[in-house]
Enzyme design. Sequence first.
Site, PDB file in Angstrom:
ATOM      1  CE  LYS A 116       0.876   1.815   3.170  1.00  0.00           C
ATOM      2  NZ  LYS A 116       0.227   3.030   2.751  1.00  0.00           N
TER       3      LYS A 116
HETATM    4  C1  LIG Z   1      -0.985   3.855   2.351  1.00  0.00           C
HETATM    5  C2  LIG Z   1      -1.537   3.973   0.976  1.00  0.00           C
HETATM    6  C3  LIG Z   1      -1.761   5.219   0.366  1.00  0.00           C
HETATM    7  C4  LIG Z   1      -1.692   6.531   1.098  1.00  0.00           C
HETATM    8  O1  LIG Z   1      -0.529   6.789   1.745  1.00  0.00           O
HETATM    9  P1  LIG Z   1      -0.526   7.836   2.976  1.00  0.00           P
HETATM   10  O2  LIG Z   1       0.928   8.083   3.166  1.00  0.00           O
HETATM   11  O3  LIG Z   1      -1.175   7.158   4.133  1.00  0.00           O
HETATM   12  O4  LIG Z   1      -1.260   9.045   2.535  1.00  0.00           O
HETATM   13  C5  LIG Z   1      -2.172   5.241  -0.954  1.00  0.00           C
HETATM   14  N1  LIG Z   1      -2.370   4.112  -1.643  1.00  0.00           N
HETATM   15  C6  LIG Z   1      -2.198   2.894  -1.091  1.00  0.00           C
HETATM   16  C7  LIG Z   1      -2.438   1.689  -1.924  1.00  0.00           C
HETATM   17  C8  LIG Z   1      -1.789   2.788   0.242  1.00  0.00           C
HETATM   18  O5  LIG Z   1      -1.641   1.582   0.793  1.00  0.00           O
END
Ligand SMILES: *Cc1c(COP(=O)(O)O)cnc(C)c1O
Length: 384
Positions: free
Chosen positions: A185
């Site tokens: 991210k």
């Molecule tokens: C990455 C992501 C999540 C979940 O995040 P994590 O930290 O991996 O649990 C939820 N929604 C979207 C759209 C994502 O891209």
Amino acid sequence: MLLKIPFAKVDCSGNEWIYVQEVLNSGWLTTAGKTHLLEKQFSEYVGGKFACAVNSGTAALHLALEAIGTGPGDRVLVPSMTFTATAEVVRYLGADPVFCDVDYATRLVTPAILKDALLHQPEIKAVMIVHFGGQAAEMETILPFCRSLGVRIIEDAAHAFPSRRRGKWVGSFGDITCFSFYANKTITTGEGGMLVTDNEALFKRCKVMRLHGIDRDIWDRYMSAASSWEYDVIAPGYKYNMPDVAAAIGIAQLEKADLLRQERERCAKFYFNNLADMDSIDLPEVRESMADHAWHLFSIVLNERSRVPRNRFIELMAEKGIGTSVHYKPLHRMTYYRERYGLRPEDFPNTERIWKGCVSLPIYPTLSDEELVYICKSIREILG
Ligand SMILES: *Cc1c(COP(=O)(O)O)cnc(C)c1O
């Protein structure tokens, strides 16, 4: 010459090492001072009153839905064009997701789609707004509309740090905004997440449920003058707290979040400048300024004019050493949701059109102009 360009790459070239070392030296590895500092700095950044750090974005979404009182029989609106985490947390609480389509050009839920869904299904209790790719949804219209109907708004901002809409940061809009610090991210703690809200009651509930339903967290117990052993349990909570080792990485990442975003914007501009004339590609549409976009993803669609199908395109890019990805195979096509809710592709026409041709290109701060030239040249060779 063949370059090797991964789809994503983490940049930990700032103070990550220094802050992690501080944590290791302190002897306090679980939730403590670093996590509190990250919460404070993050809430100040996005302009939300309260922030609660957790060990994943999924945990943040789960806590948010729990805090607004979601339970068995409730219905929550979720776009089909998202990651499964957005919908699975609805099921954690025994409630049911109701899936909707998105806009083709932005992959966002628009006010029109939302109005249609909520007016036809008045039993919907809450909506999950996904700020797809890092572009904020039309919150200035969505918020008052939902509030007029008494529908709660949870924002899945896993892609959207830092993002603005009409000059306001994502994190300062809905009832609760959930961010992800997963490894790929825009800023990361390895695994981690953050929940931001202006509502003190919701915040308190999330904080208690983050750690077993205990009414005081370990750090409070350690810091407070009152006896440190005594606590009460007011609900069967979860184990979702963020460890300080992760928070230390997050603090270093947050320090350079502006810079990292600018570098991703550089990549996006490069793609726009070099791919805009290709009539076999639909580029993502930017509704506000380039600078208001977090640029987590640069997701293109190979349209009907493309002579190469999407899956073949991905193979050919891989042969040239370029990593790509797909965001997303829609949830209405996933076995669990399709079978449980009897979902049909024809009910999601825009999502289907996106899904058939979507490919995400590499976009990260250390992606060089030389690599961007190579990626664009390769796309032209493949698509002609
Ligand atoms: C990455 C992501 C999540 C979940 O995040 P994590 O930290 O991996 O649990 C939820 N929604 C979207 C759209 C994502 O891209």
